[in-house]
Scaffold this active site. Structure first.
Site, short mmCIF file in Angstrom:
data_model
loop_
_atom_site.label_atom_id
_atom_site.label_comp_id
_atom_site.label_asym_id
_atom_site.label_seq_id
_atom_site.Cartn_x
_atom_site.Cartn_y
_atom_site.Cartn_z
CE LYS A 1 -7.27 -0.83 1.87
NZ LYS A 1 -7.26 0.26 2.85
CB SER B 1 -0.95 0.00 1.20
OG SER B 1 -0.23 -0.16 2.40
CG HIS C 1 -4.13 -1.14 -1.27
ND1 HIS C 1 -4.64 0.14 -1.34
CD2 HIS C 1 -3.78 -1.33 0.02
CE1 HIS C 1 -4.58 0.71 -0.15
NE2 HIS C 1 -4.06 -0.16 0.70
C1 LIG Z 1 -3.01 -4.30 2.78
C2 LIG Z 1 -4.07 -3.97 3.79
N1 LIG Z 1 -4.57 -4.95 4.56
C3 LIG Z 1 -5.52 -4.70 5.48
C4 LIG Z 1 -6.03 -3.44 5.67
C5 LIG Z 1 -7.08 -3.20 6.70
O1 LIG Z 1 -8.31 -3.13 6.08
P1 LIG Z 1 -9.60 -2.73 6.91
O2 LIG Z 1 -9.71 -1.24 6.81
O3 LIG Z 1 -10.72 -3.44 6.23
O4 LIG Z 1 -9.39 -3.22 8.31
C6 LIG Z 1 -5.56 -2.39 4.88
C7 LIG Z 1 -6.08 -1.02 5.09
O5 LIG Z 1 -5.42 -0.04 5.05
C8 LIG Z 1 -4.56 -2.66 3.91
O6 LIG Z 1 -4.07 -1.68 3.15
#
Ligand SMILES: Cc1ncc(COP(=O)(O)O)c(C=O)c1O
Length: 399
Positions: free
Chosen positions: A246, A187, A215
């Site tokens: 997202k 990310s 992502h």
């Molecule tokens: C790669 C990744 N995994 C997990 C998450 C967490 O997602 P959530 O907002 O659904 O908890 C994010 C959020 O930023 C993320 O970028």
């Protein structure tokens, strides 16, 4: 809160301010979109959202959320195994499994919870889990927790370094289950995992591959089915975790997708599932509508790709050096955290909302502003943002 704790926290907050790393929340008065209305700032071009397909304000998605609320009420008022599973949860889970190419899926209130549930529930002290060095914080914490709960063995391999992964797996041949976890798209970099290489090494060592596609879902692949589709490897990844917060509507929620046995086991034993409420009805319904929208409109994914290519190319033409790549995450490295925060503030004054990231979110000295384009940005939106980048970049001596 005790006064000694308050005093310590206040001192630390003051230090954050002095260091120029204090984060200020920007309040929006309109839905996530290509342009948003920011309190005290007015309309700004939004390059700071994971709303990759623009579905969080898509009429069909919003209408489905309202219909879900009308049909099922606000929520389950319980954890799922007691009295809390609606038919919309089952429908959503079937749709998510279909989308990412697995046998089954199981939803959680966030992808953080989904990631947290996985290793701590399925591993034992006879097992090993290896994690890419740049994996998301939720994976890092999930593995720390799993180590505590299950006494599983853990390790970190260098970012996208398959030789390092290979060596670590070879050194752990006697572990019963070997699990390798990686982000699909990292990310903070926008880099894509080398999935063909990762699968080859993991197959060689009999390791289970877990990909966090938060992502990538709705973003990568011709029809937005994620990293596996991007590489022509749909159906080859053992376990996929992803978010509903997202591209898939942007509300909240996450899921684990994999075999029916895995999802059943997590239903039986996963503590974040057993002891926490189900997704709210509105969220389950709007996420389901988002999957259906994506399936019906693969052209949105193509528009997203074109917008990302355009914006990256134009930043390069201006003299910035965004990290190379092909995802809609386009980071411009500026060095120190304070510089990234200053750049994002100057861009905001020019009507562009971009967030600056510094240590500890990214390694020291690699602070950045991270641009995220969406399928609903028009060329006008992107050109307006580029004009602001030119002005601010020149002022800061970056171009
Ligand atoms: C790669 C990744 N995994 C997990 C998450 C967490 O997602 P959530 O907002 O659904 O908890 C994010 C959020 O930023 C993320 O970028």
């Amino acid at each position: 809160m005790s006064s000694s704790l308050d005093a310590r926290l206040s001192a630390q907050l003051d230090q954050f301010r002095r260091d120029g790393v204090y984060k200020t929340l920007n309040y929006l008065e309109s839905p996530q979109a290509a342009r948003v209305r920011m309190e005290r700032q007015g309309e700004v071009v939004n390059l700071s959202s994971n709303n990759y397909l623009g579905l969080s304000a898509e009429p069909a998605v919003v209408a489905a959320g309202k219909a879900g609320l009308d049909r099922f009420g606000a929520g389950t008022a319980s954890v799922r195994f007691i009295c809390g599973t609606f038919t919309i949860h089952r429908d959503l889970e079937a749709a998510l499994a279909r989308l990412v190419g697995t046998e089954a899926s199981l939803t959680f209130v966030s992808c953080w919870s989904a990631n947290e549930a996985l290793p701590g529930t399925v591993l034992t002290d006879r097992d090993l889990v290896l994690s890419d060095q740049l994996n998301h914080a939720s994976i890092i914490d999930a593995i720390r927790l799993a180590k505590n709960i299950t006494k599983c063995h853990t390790g970190v391999y260098e970012h996208n370094n398959l030789a390092d992964l290979d060596a670590r797996l070879a050194a752990a041949a006697d572990r019963e289950v070997k699990m390798v976890v990686s982000d699909g798209v990292f990310s903070m970099e926008g880099a894509i995992v080398n999935l063909p290489g990762l699968l080859e090494i993991c197959r060689k060592h009999g390791a289970v591959v877990v990909l966090d596609d938060s992502h990538a879902t709705g973003v990568l692949g011709k029809t937005g089915r994620g990293t596996a589709e991007h590489f022509g490897l749909l159906g080859q990844v053992d376990v996929i975790t992803s978010t509903l917060g997202k591209a898939l509507g942007g509300a909240a929620g996450g899921f684990v997708a994999g075999s029916a046995a895995l999802c059943d086991y997590l239903t039986q034993r996963g503590r974040p599932q057993l002891f926490s409420n189900a997704l709210p009805s509105t969220v389950a319904a709007s996420a389901l509508a988002s999957v259906e929208f994506l399936e019906a409109h693969p052209e949105r994914v193509e528009t997203l790709r074109e917008n990302a290519r355009y914006f990256r190319d134009q930043l390069n033409a201006l003299g910035f050096k965004p990290l190379p790549g092909e995802t809609p995450i386009i980071p411009v490295i500026v060095g120190q955290t304070a510089a990234a925060i200053q750049m994002s503030q100057l861009l905001l004054e020019e009507g562009v909302f971009v967030t600056g990231f510094g240590y500890p979110v990214v390694p020291q000295g690699t602070a950045r502003v991270r641009c995220q384009v969406s399928a609903v940005h028009t060329r006008d939106d992107l050109d307006l943002a580029l004009a602001a980048f030119r002005k601010v970049g020149a002022r800061l001596g970056l171009i």
